[in-house]
Design an enzyme around this catalytic site. Structure first.
Site, PDB file in Angstrom:
ATOM      1  N   CYS A 101       1.861   1.810  -4.584  1.00 11.81           N
ATOM      2  CA  CYS A 101       3.097   2.166  -3.763  1.00 11.81           C
ATOM      3  C   CYS A 101       3.342   3.630  -3.968  1.00 11.81           C
ATOM      4  CB  CYS A 101       4.221   1.428  -4.394  1.00 11.81           C
ATOM      5  SG  CYS A 101       5.774   1.683  -3.455  1.00 11.81           S
ATOM      6  N   CYS A 198       8.007  -5.133  -6.994  1.00 11.61           N
ATOM      7  CA  CYS A 198       9.290  -5.293  -6.244  1.00 11.61           C
ATOM      8  C   CYS A 198       9.338  -6.564  -5.190  1.00 11.61           C
ATOM      9  CB  CYS A 198       9.346  -4.082  -5.543  1.00 11.61           C
ATOM     10  SG  CYS A 198       8.043  -3.774  -4.234  1.00 11.61           S
TER      11      CYS A 198
END
Length: 370
Positions: A101, A198
């Site tokens: 990410c 997440c």
């Protein structure tokens, strides 16, 4: 007169990025906030609290009187982070989405978007610092708060992106960050730090993965080959795992807990052993691929380099010897390491500087490490 430079701050709703924006405003930068939506597949039944986070971001921007932009990177995140993670899980490995990410979203998509907004720099709430090497390239340094240092997750960010990046809380301790947020009147000054992946959040890891990965049960055996049970699918286990094995209380187990010590995707076999100090859990070294060096080049050209490494976040530095050959890193630790996990990242340091790292491909046996 110094030209006022423009910074776009990635605001997550957390206290760290909020204080990053505060510090930049106080330092005289022209600051804009950006809220990124990176996951939206199933927010309705999860603890991924995007709307709550956005409310916190709006409050911070209003308090600081800075403009707020929003951008949706969910499709890009799915293609370049999530899909890659699923491939790794299906292969029986344990990926690290936060590393991907940072490379694909926060320091590529975000940076590109910020430039389109006219930014000279981007900023985040990461606990990391920047330096310069002898060639004038930006270097990545540990954050001052050793308990919060996030350089481990940033090793895939190159010096070009770092040259346009600011880490305003990298010189701070966490308690100082919360104190500044409270003093500034931010509602999130006591907000709990986010944990976990997440897109999974705080819910059950196995239940979530089963939405995307079919279960393939198989044998669960000891290193000696004794069959002691069935696993639900290699994707749902990681090396060193103790919980969720379903084999506690066996009459022949002598009360010692069981741990995952190996996975064999070829035969779909999960290998478990008793005791957290079982030799089967430990490895003298590893081989890593998919290498990335912050400077853009390896710190060694085939000769052995003495440095330190981490094979997981928050692990104390482990002295090792590093040799890079054909874009593979061969790492030999001074002391055997517990639960060296394929798919995870090994990250290399010299003192305060993060050199880079790679993805663990496999563990070395004792003979290979000699």
């Amino acid at each position: 007169m110094r030209q006022v430079e423009s910074v776009v701050v990635g605001l997550s709703g957390g206290v760290d990025s909020s204080v990053a924006a505060l510090r930049l405003v106080e330092e005289g930068y022209r600051v804009q906030g950006l809220f990124m939506r990176n996951w939206e597949d199933d927010d309705s039944d999860t603890v991924c609290t995007a709307e709550e986070d956005l409310a916190d971001v709006r409050q911070v921007c209003a308090q600081l009187d800075i403009p707020l932009h929003q951008v949706n990177f969910a499709e890009r995140y799915r293609q370049q982070v999530f899909d890659d993670c699923l491939r790794e899980f299906r292969a029986g490995r344990t990926p690290n989405p936060d590393v991907l990410c940072n490379r694909e979203i926060k320091f590529r998509a975000f940076l590109d978007h910020a430039v389109r907004l006219g930014a000279d720099y981007v900023a985040t709430g990461h606990y990391a610092r920047l330096g310069r090497d002898e060639q004038g390239r930006s270097t990545l340094l540990r954050g001052v708060d050793t308990g919060k240092d996030q350089s481990y997750f940033l090793y895939m960010v190159g010096h070009q992106a770092l040259s346009r990046t600011l880490f305003p809380v990298g010189e701070m301790e966490k308690h100082e960050v919360r104190a500044l947020a409270e003093e500034a009147g931010f509602d999130n000054f006591e907000k709990k730090d986010s944990t976990g992946i997440c897109f999974i959040g705080e819910r059950d890891f196995r239940d979530f993965l089963q939405r995307y990965i079919a279960t393939e049960p198989g044998p669960m055996v000891t290193p000696e080959g004794q069959h002691i049970g069935r696993h639900q699918g290699l994707s749902f286990y990681t090396l060193g795992q103790r919980q969720g094995l379903g084999i506690g209380g066996r009459a022949d187990s002598a009360g010692r807990p069981w741990y995952v010590v190996d996975k064999d995707p070829t035969s779909n076999t999960l290998v478990v052993a008793q005791g957290g100090d079982n030799p089967a859990l430990f490895s003298p070294g590893l081989v890593a691929t998919d290498l990335h060096w912050v400077a853009g080049e390896a710190p060694t050209d085939g000769a052995s380099l003495r440095c330190t490494a981490k094979i997981r976040y928050r692990q104390p530095d482990q002295p090792c010897s590093l040799r890079v050959e054909d874009n593979r890193a061969v790492v030999t630790f001074h002391q055997p390491q517990r639960a060296v996990t394929p798919g995870q990242s090994v990250v290399f340091y010299q003192g305060e500087q993060c050199l880079g790292g790679g993805i663990i491909d496999h563990r070395l046996s004792g003979d290979e490490a000699k």
